[in-house]
Motif scaffolding. Structure first.
Motif, PDB file in Angstrom:
ATOM      1  N   CYS A 202       0.827  -1.165   0.044  1.00  0.00           N
ATOM      2  CA  CYS A 202       0.092  -0.309  -0.012  1.00  0.00           C
ATOM      3  C   CYS A 202       0.872   1.234   0.222  1.00  0.00           C
ATOM      4  CB  CYS A 202      -0.950   0.030   1.293  1.00  0.00           C
ATOM      5  SG  CYS A 202      -0.296  -0.040   2.820  1.00  0.00           S
ATOM      6  N   TYR A 203       1.897   1.088   0.534  1.00  0.00           N
ATOM      7  CA  TYR A 203       2.901   2.226   0.560  1.00  0.00           C
ATOM      8  C   TYR A 203       3.683   2.730  -0.676  1.00  0.00           C
ATOM      9  CZ  TYR A 203       2.304   1.320   5.428  1.00  0.00           C
ATOM     10  OH  TYR A 203       1.670   0.802   6.670  1.00  0.00           O
ATOM     11  N   LEU A 207      -1.967   6.570  -3.985  1.00  0.00           N
ATOM     12  CA  LEU A 207      -3.449   6.582  -3.736  1.00  0.00           C
ATOM     13  C   LEU A 207      -3.927   7.983  -3.687  1.00  0.00           C
ATOM     14  CD1 LEU A 207      -3.025   4.480  -0.433  1.00  0.00           C
ATOM     15  CD2 LEU A 207      -3.970   3.732  -2.432  1.00  0.00           C
ATOM     16  N   ARG A 208      -3.163   8.954  -4.518  1.00  0.00           N
ATOM     17  CA  ARG A 208      -3.460  10.359  -4.661  1.00  0.00           C
ATOM     18  C   ARG A 208      -4.740  10.491  -5.459  1.00  0.00           C
ATOM     19  NH1 ARG A 208       2.486  12.463  -5.804  1.00  0.00           N
ATOM     20  NH2 ARG A 208       1.959  10.776  -7.081  1.00  0.00           N
ATOM     21  N   GLN A 209      -4.806   9.703  -6.602  1.00  0.00           N
ATOM     22  CA  GLN A 209      -5.895  10.129  -7.374  1.00  0.00           C
ATOM     23  C   GLN A 209      -7.182   9.472  -6.723  1.00  0.00           C
ATOM     24  OE1 GLN A 209      -3.758   6.966  -9.502  1.00  0.00           O
ATOM     25  NE2 GLN A 209      -5.774   6.159 -10.386  1.00  0.00           N
ATOM     26  N   THR A 252      -8.062   1.639   8.755  1.00  0.00           N
ATOM     27  CA  THR A 252      -7.125   2.798   9.178  1.00  0.00           C
ATOM     28  C   THR A 252      -5.989   3.203   8.592  1.00  0.00           C
ATOM     29  OG1 THR A 252      -8.505   2.417  11.506  1.00  0.00           O
ATOM     30  CG2 THR A 252      -6.596   4.092  11.288  1.00  0.00           C
ATOM     31  N   VAL A 253      -5.132   2.042   8.544  1.00  0.00           N
ATOM     32  CA  VAL A 253      -3.877   2.164   7.967  1.00  0.00           C
ATOM     33  C   VAL A 253      -3.750   2.891   6.583  1.00  0.00           C
ATOM     34  CG1 VAL A 253      -1.856   0.970   7.220  1.00  0.00           C
ATOM     35  CG2 VAL A 253      -2.678   0.513   9.647  1.00  0.00           C
ATOM     36  N   LEU A 254      -4.772   2.128   5.873  1.00  0.00           N
ATOM     37  CA  LEU A 254      -4.730   2.408   4.260  1.00  0.00           C
ATOM     38  C   LEU A 254      -5.463   4.091   4.221  1.00  0.00           C
ATOM     39  CD1 LEU A 254      -6.577  -0.567   2.998  1.00  0.00           C
ATOM     40  CD2 LEU A 254      -4.149   0.080   2.369  1.00  0.00           C
ATOM     41  N   LEU A 255      -6.562   4.330   5.145  1.00  0.00           N
ATOM     42  CA  LEU A 255      -7.111   5.660   5.074  1.00  0.00           C
ATOM     43  C   LEU A 255      -5.780   6.692   5.325  1.00  0.00           C
ATOM     44  CD1 LEU A 255     -10.635   5.128   6.511  1.00  0.00           C
ATOM     45  CD2 LEU A 255      -9.962   6.354   4.377  1.00  0.00           C
ATOM     46  N   PHE A 256      -5.092   6.557   6.364  1.00  0.00           N
ATOM     47  CA  PHE A 256      -4.047   7.563   6.836  1.00  0.00           C
ATOM     48  C   PHE A 256      -3.043   7.663   5.690  1.00  0.00           C
ATOM     49  CE2 PHE A 256      -6.734   7.527  10.772  1.00  0.00           C
ATOM     50  CZ  PHE A 256      -6.368   9.031  11.079  1.00  0.00           C
ATOM     51  N   GLU A 257      -2.611   6.349   5.334  1.00  0.00           N
ATOM     52  CA  GLU A 257      -1.695   6.331   4.269  1.00  0.00           C
ATOM     53  C   GLU A 257      -2.130   7.093   2.829  1.00  0.00           C
ATOM     54  OE1 GLU A 257       1.749   5.820   1.577  1.00  0.00           O
ATOM     55  OE2 GLU A 257       1.284   5.690   3.737  1.00  0.00           O
ATOM     56  N   ARG A 260      -1.707  10.787   4.007  1.00  0.00           N
ATOM     57  CA  ARG A 260      -0.342  11.237   4.102  1.00  0.00           C
ATOM     58  C   ARG A 260       0.308  11.543   2.723  1.00  0.00           C
ATOM     59  NH1 ARG A 260       4.691   9.476   2.999  1.00  0.00           N
ATOM     60  NH2 ARG A 260       3.568   7.373   1.882  1.00  0.00           N
ATOM     61  N   GLN A 261      -0.296  10.776   1.588  1.00  0.00           N
ATOM     62  CA  GLN A 261       0.119  10.919   0.278  1.00  0.00           C
ATOM     63  C   GLN A 261      -0.325  12.158  -0.288  1.00  0.00           C
ATOM     64  OE1 GLN A 261      -0.242   7.765  -2.492  1.00  0.00           O
ATOM     65  NE2 GLN A 261       0.623   6.236  -0.855  1.00  0.00           N
ATOM     66  N   ARG A 262      -1.525  12.604   0.208  1.00  0.00           N
ATOM     67  CA  ARG A 262      -2.109  13.833  -0.582  1.00  0.00           C
ATOM     68  C   ARG A 262      -1.688  14.800   0.164  1.00  0.00           C
ATOM     69  NH1 ARG A 262      -7.889  11.570  -2.064  1.00  0.00           N
ATOM     70  NH2 ARG A 262      -7.195   9.656  -2.749  1.00  0.00           N
ATOM     71  N   LEU A 263      -1.315  14.784   1.339  1.00  0.00           N
ATOM     72  CA  LEU A 263      -0.657  15.835   2.164  1.00  0.00           C
ATOM     73  C   LEU A 263       0.693  16.280   1.676  1.00  0.00           C
ATOM     74  CD1 LEU A 263      -2.106  15.402   5.588  1.00  0.00           C
ATOM     75  CD2 LEU A 263      -2.924  17.107   3.858  1.00  0.00           C
ATOM     76  N   MET A 264       1.455  15.282   0.833  1.00  0.00           N
ATOM     77  CA  MET A 264       3.045  15.823   0.557  1.00  0.00           C
ATOM     78  C   MET A 264       3.068  16.833  -0.261  1.00  0.00           C
ATOM     79  SD  MET A 264       3.862  11.504   0.156  1.00  0.00           S
ATOM     80  CE  MET A 264       5.583  11.813  -0.518  1.00  0.00           C
TER      81      MET A 264
END
Length: 264
Positions: A202-203, A207-209, A252-257, A260-264
């Motif tokens: 998942c990392y 996941l930004r789109q 929860t892990v996937l949502l926060f990942e 995180r990607q969207r905030l980069m």
């Protein structure tokens, strides 16, 4: 604030309210019951369709609730302790309940809105897991939660309690995933499922789109029919010896990942 009073558990309205503790009663009446000051306050603040607030005459109406409702929009009913106990599934009733009309939100409204980050549940059975997933979706600002067939009832009192009020902060839609997911893909959504057999971490997955994260049943995972509709399968890498994560933890892990990607 004027209110009516009901003291007898034999009252016809009390019997109707008590039926909302069972799914059959909720489906028949198109309503559900919530309990406790925090949940009732969240429902009123969010503008949910609160029809009736039921409070303990012994304890009185909790401070501030009456001011949250539009004048005349909500019925206020003071009741005896016995009536409260008949309308709750908890051992010690908190002193305030509300009867709320179920929202009518369907697939069309969901697809017409923003669907940038959505959680889709395929047969999640545990009320606590569903409530936790809704809270996590709320925490990262996801746009909606979709409940596929076979998922536990959102309006089960245990589910409602475990959402801690987050169920009023984002749309939650019940849908047939076989119909909904292809329509979402047509709108440019990427469908991501979790699988212990997946090769992609998942990392390492973008996941930004616009992404819908699909999670399955606690024991069986995502059903083969739904997995076949997905664009990519991912795994959450684990360094320890645990075979898998609880579905709410995985969500929860996937949502926060994704967040995180969207905030980069």
């Amino acid at each position: 604030m004027t209110h009516t009073e009901i003291m007898s558990v034999q009252n016809a309205r009390v019997k109707e309210w008590a039926q909302l503790l069972e799914r059959k009663g909720r489906d028949k009446q198109g309503k559900y019951i919530i309990e406790g000051h925090h949940l009732v306050e969240e429902a009123l603040r969010a503008g949910a369709s609160v029809e009736t607030v039921i409070f303990s005459l012994e304890k009185g109406l909790p401070d501030g609730l009456a001011g949250l409702a539009l004048p005349g929009a909500v019925e206020w009913v003071g009741v005896s302790q016995a009536v409260l106990e008949k309308c709750t599934d908890t051992q010690t009733p908190q002193g305030v309940l509300a009867i709320v009309a179920r929202p009518q939100l369907g697939m069309d409204e969901l697809l017409a809105g923003e669907h940038d980050l959505v959680v889709v549940l395929d047969g999640v059975q545990d009320p606590g897991n569903l409530g936790t997933i809704i809270r996590s979706a709320d925490a990262v600002g996801a746009k909606a939660v979709v409940l596929g067939r076979g998922t536990v009832d959102l309006y089960n009192p245990k589910t409602i309690r475990s959402t801690m009020g987050s169920m009023y902060h984002l749309p939650i839609v019940e849908a047939d995933l076989g119909l909904l997911l292809p329509r979402a893909r047509e709108r440019g959504v990427r469908l991501v499922t979790t699988s212990l057999q997946a090769q992609s971490s998942c990392y390492d997955t973008d996941l930004r789109q616009p992404t819908w994260l699909i999670l399955g049943n606690e024991g069986r995972g995502v059903s083969p029919e739904v997995a076949a509709l997905s664009d990519v399968q991912v795994i959450i890498p684990m360094q320890g010896k645990a075979e898998s994560l609880n579905v709410a933890m995985a969500a929860t892990v996937l949502l926060f990942e994704a967040s995180r990607q969207r905030l980069m």
